[in-house]
Each structure stands twice: as structure tokens, then as C-alpha cells.
Design a protein around this motif. Structure first.
Motif: not given
Length: 778
Positions: A42-45, A66-76
Motif C-alpha cells: 500500500e505504501e507504494k500507492l 504492472y499496468h492496471l493492478g491498482a485500479i480496483p483498489y483506487l476505485v474501490g
């Protein structure tokens, strides 16, 4: 370029980690990719979260972690609310990628960073595009367009071309592959010549890849050797990206009778295996020309496999006869089926472990690639086990206490609502303090209250009745609230009589097997309802299996990247996503060979840079009083106005002087005043750098200097002839010169300047007026 361009590397600079970059074009903010690392740190986000509030759009290139892995976390979590753009395969395959990654974590450890619902919500909100389809932004992005182009590497992969108002364009191209493959065409840079800014990666800047035929031969050799020594083969692949290329290759090998592989089992193991292949079958138009022709001519779908089996659990794999080949996710061996199979098979010298992609340095896969001869590993083996014994009893006890507490709170809430409703319905009666009230089962006349007196006659007769409490029904948006206790049946256990008491009863043929199957199904359901827990066990593995790395990542190598850069000749270049050695090596090559005409940037993580091409371009804020006085002239492409104003810097605290007259100050005070002025100037300069935009105010009319008129347009003499004829003049061409009424000549010089020649007359001024009307004059 007349726009102010700023670029910030949030992730993936001078390293091989996930990609995320903030691109600002004037006041429009873009996020290029939104990746996450294999450990979901989480710290890297935090850098991404800090810019999410001001983002206007997100552009995604590939469907992997590597290209869209954080989308569910940021939207959620509600951080990301702007539109997200991607091609249709990136949207669908990315969703399957995240499904598999979530289940690979959740089935072995506690994972609550995002849920399957977060994945669905994030990908349902995406805007899907086709190749070469233009998306035009609005608001602060007015005039900015983004166009996805084919990039190879993975199905739906995109190179983004960003253009503003027909000006020079910005190209974002990472992890591309220019070579044709079995299921994908290569990318093409023919339409991307001389971009004003190119953002590309240096991942393979120092890597010289072997030929595809050699790689295929090595893979076939390793498999055959392991299978012939009665060993199993583990091939670590991704979920729905490069795995499609590998399964195409292996299906072709298994179908070839000369390979001798048809007698061995082969399986594709991940949590969404069936969905990946079904979607791939429906996306023929995104694949290579060879696949499209085969499908159009013979209706042959290359993803209808005869030999590769789809497996979703380890039990499915165990049912396959050995020796066997298993392609399983995830490629980093950090979690999921690949890690479990690695733990099972790595200690057997007959088995082989084939790794197909390089991951970050902290993963198990990368450790094996860097040290293939390692003999011993210390890892934590995570698993999810069912509760039993005291833990299960304690769990049920805790659940029962929570249920009882919920029922108690619900009963209290219902009683409170009932009492409130009764009090609101009943009229309050007078009560004499200190006097005892009678209580009756029947409703009788209240003898303690005084008789009422008034003009109207009161009815004194009251009939006794049995007490009745009207139940207040509770409703919500779905109707009446249902009480579960009203529909529950008492559990009655039926005891079967002993068989010896009914010797004449016999089961019908096949009935015993049906009963056994039903009992097993019920037992399975009961097992699924048993709560589980996650355990982590440290374990030392003695590596005996053969470990081989074969590059099937599908990226262009160093020689190809350099040739493509020389062909494109970008005006400015930003190098990202590569180790420090590879990034600096590629930057040095571009400088030595004059690949880039302008600057070459190699930013680090968190570093911001100004990529504006023009050197004398600044950002100011126009005041309303100034804008209201502008007179705009229309041109075919825009409206123009001449502007005279004065720039005022942000108001900061002015230095205070103790004396008004500077001549009366002492030398010591003069030094202090000078130091304060220098400090104020430094503050103003710092304010400008930190985003305090200066404002442009209206000038007094007496201060505005005169200027020469500027003509905007390039009228053609043929069009001018039509204008003259409509105005009643006789106009004709003579040796390239437009002659009007045999008196006035209109000619265009080599430089494109229109000259008007003729005697001073009324016709001359009319012709000049018509000529002026063809221009926008400011």
C-alpha cells in the motif's frame, strides 16, 4: 509546441517495477498506466493517491498487474473517480487478470485490500475503445485528443498518441513489440514520425534476444527431456496475456505427430482458465492476420484446443496422468497455484521448472532466474485450512454470542419504536400525583377524572372490552420487514428403524448408490460452510528440479528499440521503466547518435520535469476586466485578439522599513533593507515555482503602445476572383496575375504575400476593401 508539458514519474523509473506516470498538459491531468507490485504494497500507492484528486483521465496500455493492478483498489477506496480509457481486450482480460490475482491471494492468505465487487465496479466504469478510435476530452482538456494504436506484446495492448489542437503530438509507447507473433501482429511506428515528445521504456536496452525459432526449440527440448525421465514440467505464465502465445505454441507441438508429445498430458491451470479461452475465441479481430484469414476461410478458431485441458483446482491437476506439463499462474511464484506446484515439485530431480518472464527483484521467480544453481531456499508456505476442535467450538460460540447480541439490540429497537408509536397515537391523560391508579383487564370508566362540562352533551356510557394491542408493522423500501422466527421449523430428527426390524424392505437397484451420492454432496456443502483460517509455515526447500529461464515476454530487444528511435527522430525523449544501467546506456546511445533533436530526460521515481518545447512560454491568469475588453476576429481554425496588459506577481509580504527616507538610513539599516528586498524577491520566485500563477491585468489606455495590423489567412486568387465577380467587377487571369476591370492587378509572390497594384481610384479602394474582408485583422 505551445502547451506547457509537465511529467512526473510516480512509479517505474530507473527500476523494473510497476508503471504509473502523471502527465500534465496545461491544466489537463492524465495518468499513464496504474500498476501495482506483486506484493500489493500500500505504501507504494501513496504517490498515486496524492494525484488522484486532480486527475481528468487515465490511459491504460496492457491488461497485466504492472499496468492496471491498482485500479480496483483506487476505485474501490474512492480515490479515483475520473474516466478510465482502454481497449476492449485490455478491459476484459484485465478483469480476468485481477480475478485470478485476488483468488490466488485469498485462497492462501488473508487479503482485504480489494474485493471481487471492487474489481467489477472498476472495470464496469471503463470506457472501451478500438484501435485508431479518437477520444476527445472536454473541460480543461478541450482540444486534446487521445488515440490508441496497436502495440503488440499482449492482446489489446496500446501505444497512446496524444494530440492537442493539431499541434505536435505526444507518444506514450512502453513494452511494445514490433515483431509478428502467432496470435498478434507487431506494432508500427510509420504514423508516428518525429513526435514532439516520446515517452518510452528502456527495459530491454541491454538485452539481445535469441531468435524465436531458437526459443521454441529450447522450450521443446526441456519439456521432452523432463517428460522422458518421467518428470513433470511446471511452466509459470501469466493469466491472460503472454500465456495465449505459449498455449498456441504448445497446442501446435502437441498436434504434431512427429514431436511424440501426444502421449503426455498438458493442462492450463488458473482460477479463470475457461473464461480466458472463451473470451479469446470471440476476439479474432484483435489478433494476427494469419488467425483472421484462417477464421474467415475455414472457420477455424485457434483456441479450440484438443490437447490442452482447462483446470481450475489442484484436484483437477491431480487427476491427470503423470508425467504432465502444467501452465499455471502467477509468473512470480509469490502466490497461487504456481507457488503450490513449485513447493510440490521442486525437490524432485526428475521435474523441470520453466520461468517465462522477469519480475521484480523481490519475487521468488526473480531469485531463481538470477541464481539458477541455488540448492536451498527458505520460504513461508501459506495455506487456508478449516477450523476444527476447540477453534471451531470457539468460533461457533463467538458467532452465537454475536447473533444473540444482534437479536437483543433488534428487540430493544423494536420495543422502542412500538412505545413511540403508541405514545404518538394515544392522547395523554391527566394524572393526579400521589394517587394510586387502578389497573383492570377491561377498559372501564375512569372514576378519578372529573366530569367534563361544556355546551355539548357528553356520552357517558362506555362499553367494556378485552384488551387488544395493535401490532405496528414496520416497512422499508422493499416492503414489510420479515421476521425469520415466524418461518422457522423446529428440527425433528427422524430415526430410521433397524434393518432387522424390516427384513422384507429392500432397496431398489441403484438406489443405494444414489443415496451415497446425496450424502457425499451434503457432506461437501457442510464442509464448505466450515470456517477457515490462514496459516503460514516456514519451510526449507532443497531444490533438486532443473530450473530454466526462457524469455517469452514478447518485447522488442535493444537493437530493435534503437532502430525504431532512429527512425522516429523525436524532438524530446523521456526514458522510463528500466534499470539505471539500461536507462543510462540507451540515453548515451541517443545522445551519441543524435537520435533526439532536443533534450533527453531520465527521471527517477517522484521526480518532476518540464518538457515544454518552447523556451519563451509562461502561464498567467487573465483577469475578467481584461477579457471583457477583447475584440476577437474569426479565422477558419480559431478566434484571435490582440492583447495589451501588465503582469502582476502574487502579492507577498512586503519588507517593512523603519524610516521612509532611504537617505537618512544608517549603513547597517541599509544592509538590512537590502537583505529584506532580496528575501522578498526570492519569495516571489519561489511562489512562481510552487504554482502561484501571476495575473495579467488591463492596462490604462494611455499606456497601450500602437502596433501594426496583423493579417491571418491565406486566400487563393481563384477564390478572390469569385469574390470580385460577385461584387460586379470583371476579373480574369493573365499570366498568373488576377486583373480586375483592366485597371487593378492582384498577384501572389513566392513568399505567399498578396500584392495589389493599380491607379488610385474608387475601384481601387473597393477592391482593397474586398481583399481585406478575406483576412482576420487584429
Amino acid at each position: 509546441m505551445t502547451s506547457i508539458i509537465k511529467f512526473t514519474a510516480l512509479q517505474g523509473a530507473l527500476d523494473e517495477g510497476p508503471l504509473a506516470y502523471h502527465l500534465q498538459i496545461d491544466d489537463f491531468n492524465l495518468l499513464l498506466d496504474c500498476g501495482w507490485d506483486e506484493d500489493f504494497t500500500e505504501e507504494k500507492l501513496q504517490p498515486l493517491i496524492s494525484v488522484c484528486g486532480k486527475l481528468d483521465a487515465v490511459l491504460l496500455t496492457y491488461p497485466d498487474l504492472y499496468h492496471l493492478g491498482a485500479i480496483p483498489y483506487l476505485v474501490g477506496k474512492g480515490h479515483l473517480t475520473c474516466p478510465v480509457y482502454a481497449t476492449m481486450p485490455v478491459n476484459k482480460m484485465g478483469q480476468l487478470f485481477m480475478y485470478d490475482l485476488y483468488l490466488s491471494r485469498h485462497n492462501y492468505e488473508e487479503f482485504d485490500l480489494f474485493t471481487l465487487d471492487d474489481i467489477d465496479n472498476a472495470f464496469d466504469k471503463m470506457v472501451t475503445l478500438k484501435y485508431s478510435q479518437t477520444v476527445s476530452f472536454s473541460g480543461t482538456g478541450q482540444g486534446i485528443r487521445a488515440i490508441p494504436l496497436a502495440a503488440g506484446h499482449m492482446i489489446g495492448g496500446a501505444i497512446w498518441r496524444i494530440v492537442k489542437d493539431g499541434d505536435e503530438d505526444i507518444v506514450y509507447a512502453v513494452d511494445f513489440n514490433h515483431k509478428k507473433e502467432r496470435h498478434l501482429n507487431g506494432c508500427s511506428f510509420d504514423a508516428l514520425s518525429r513526435p514532439s515528445l516520446l515517452i518510452t521504456d528502456a527495459f530491454n536496452a541491454n538485452v539481445q534476444q535469441e531468435k524465436r525459432r531458437d526459443k521454441d526449440g529450447r522450450l521443446l527440448t526441456e519439456m521432452i527431456q523432463a517428460l522422458r525421465r518421467k518428470g513433470n514440467v511446471l511452466v509459470a505464465v501469466d493469466t491472460a496475456g503472454r500465456s495465449l502465445e505459449l498455449i498456441q505454441l504448445l497446442e501446435t507441438l502437441w498436434r504434431n505427430p512427429e514431436s511424440g508429445l501426444m502421449v503426455y498430458s498438458i493442462a492450463l491451470l488458473n482460477n479463470v482458465c475457461y473464461n480466458v479461452l472463451e473470451f479469446a475465441k470471440s476476439q479474432m479481430e484483435w489478433m494476427s492476420d494469419k488467425i483472421i484469414r484462417s477464421f474467415e476461410d475455414k472457420r477455424n478458431n485457434p483456441f479450440n484446443f484438443r490437447h490442452i485441458k482447462c483446470c481450475h483446482t489442484m484436484a483437477d491437476v491431480d487427476q491427470l496422468p503423470e508425467p504432465k506439463v502444467v501452465l499455471t499462474s502467477v509468473p512470480d511464484l509469490q502466490s497461487g497455484f504456481s507457488r503450490e506446484l513449485f513447493v510440490r515439485w521442486c525437490e524432485n530431480p526428475q521435474n523441470s521448472i520453466i520461468l517465462t518472464s522477469q519480475t521484480s527483484s523481490s519475487t521468488l521467480s526473480r531469485q531463481l532466474i538470477d541464481s539458477p544453481s541455488v540448492k536451498q531456499l527458505h520460504i513461508n508456505v501459506k495455506s487456508r485450512v478449516k477450523l476444527d476442535g476447540e477453534e471451531l467450538a470457539e468460533y461457533h460460540k463467538k458467532k452465537m454470542e454475536e447473533k444473540m447480541e444482534e437479536e437483543r439490540l433488534r428487540a430493544e429497537h423494536e420495543d422502542q419504536e412500538d412505545s413511540e408509536s403508541e405514545l404518538s397515537d394515544e392522547e395523554p391523560e391527566a394524572h393526579i400525583p400521589g394517587e394510586k391508579q387502578d389497573q383492570h383487564d377491561l377498559l372501564l370508566t375512569n372514576t378519578h377524572t372529573k366530569s367534563r362540562s361544556g355546551f355539548f352533551k357528553q356520552a357517558k356510557k362506555m362499553f367494556p372490552m378485552f384488551p387488544y394491542v395493535e401490532e405496528v408493522l414496520k416497512w422499508d423500501q422493499y416492503g414489510e420487514i420479515i421476521k425469520l422466527e415466524n418461518f422457522q421449523f423446529s428440527e425433528v430428527k427422524l430415526v430410521d428403524p433397524p434393518l432387522q426390524m424390516a427384513p422384507s424392505l429392500e432397496l431398489e437397484p441403484g438406489r443405494a448408490e444414489e443415496i451415497m451420492e446425496v450424502d457425499e454432496d451434503v457432506a461437501g456443502v457442510e464442509d464448505d460452510n466450515i470456517p477457515t483460517k490462514c496459516v503460514s509455515t516456514p519451510r526449507t526447500l532443497n531444490i533438486a528440479a532443473k530450473i530454466v529461464y526462457i524469455d517469452f515476454e514478447g518485447r522488442s530487444d535493444n537493437k530493435s528499440v534503437k532502430e525504431l528511435l532512429e527512425k522516429m527522430k523525436p524532438r524530446q525523449l523521456i526514458l522510463i521503466h528500466g534499470t539505471q544501467d539500461s536507462t543510462m546506456s540507451l540515453a548515451k546511445y541517443c545522445r551519441d547518435n543524435e537520435v533526439c533533436l532536443g533534450e533527453i530526460f531520465t527521471p527517477g521515481v517522484g521526480e518532476s520535469l518540464d518538457a515544454t518545447t518552447e523556451s519563451h512560454i509562461f502561464q498567467v491568469k487573465l483577469m475578467d476586466s481584461l477579457v471583457s475588453q477583447l475584440n476577437f476576429a474569426k479565422t477558419p481554425i480559431a478566434e484571435l485578439a490582440w492583447l495589451d496588459g501588465e503582469i502582476k506577481l502574487p502579492e507577498l509580504e512586503q519588507p517593512k522599513s523603519s524610516m521612509e527616507d532611504g537617505d537618512d538610513l544608517s549603513e547597517e539599516n541599509k544592509e538590512e533593507q537590502k537583505a529584506e528586498k532580496l528575501k522578498a524577491l526570492a519569495q516571489q520566485e519561489a511562489a512562481l515555482k510552487t504554482g502561484h500563477v501571476p495575473s495579467l491585468h488591463r492596462m490604462h489606455a494611455s499606456k497601450i503602445p500602437p502596433h501594426k495590423a496583423i493579417f491571418f489567412n491565406e486566400p487563393k486568387l481563384s477564390d478572390l476572383k469569385q469574390v470580385m465577380m460577385k461584387a460586379g467587377f470583371q476579373a480574369e487571369f493573365n499570366k498568373g496575375v488576377l486583373v480586375v476591370d483592366d485597371k487593378i492587378a492582384v498577384r501572389k509572390t513566392v513568399a505567399g504575400i498578396i500584392q495589389l497594384e493599380g491607379c488610385i481610384s474608387e475601384e481601387y479602394y473597393k477592391v482593397r476593401s474586398l481583399l481585406y474582408d478575406q483576412y482576420a485583422i487584429v
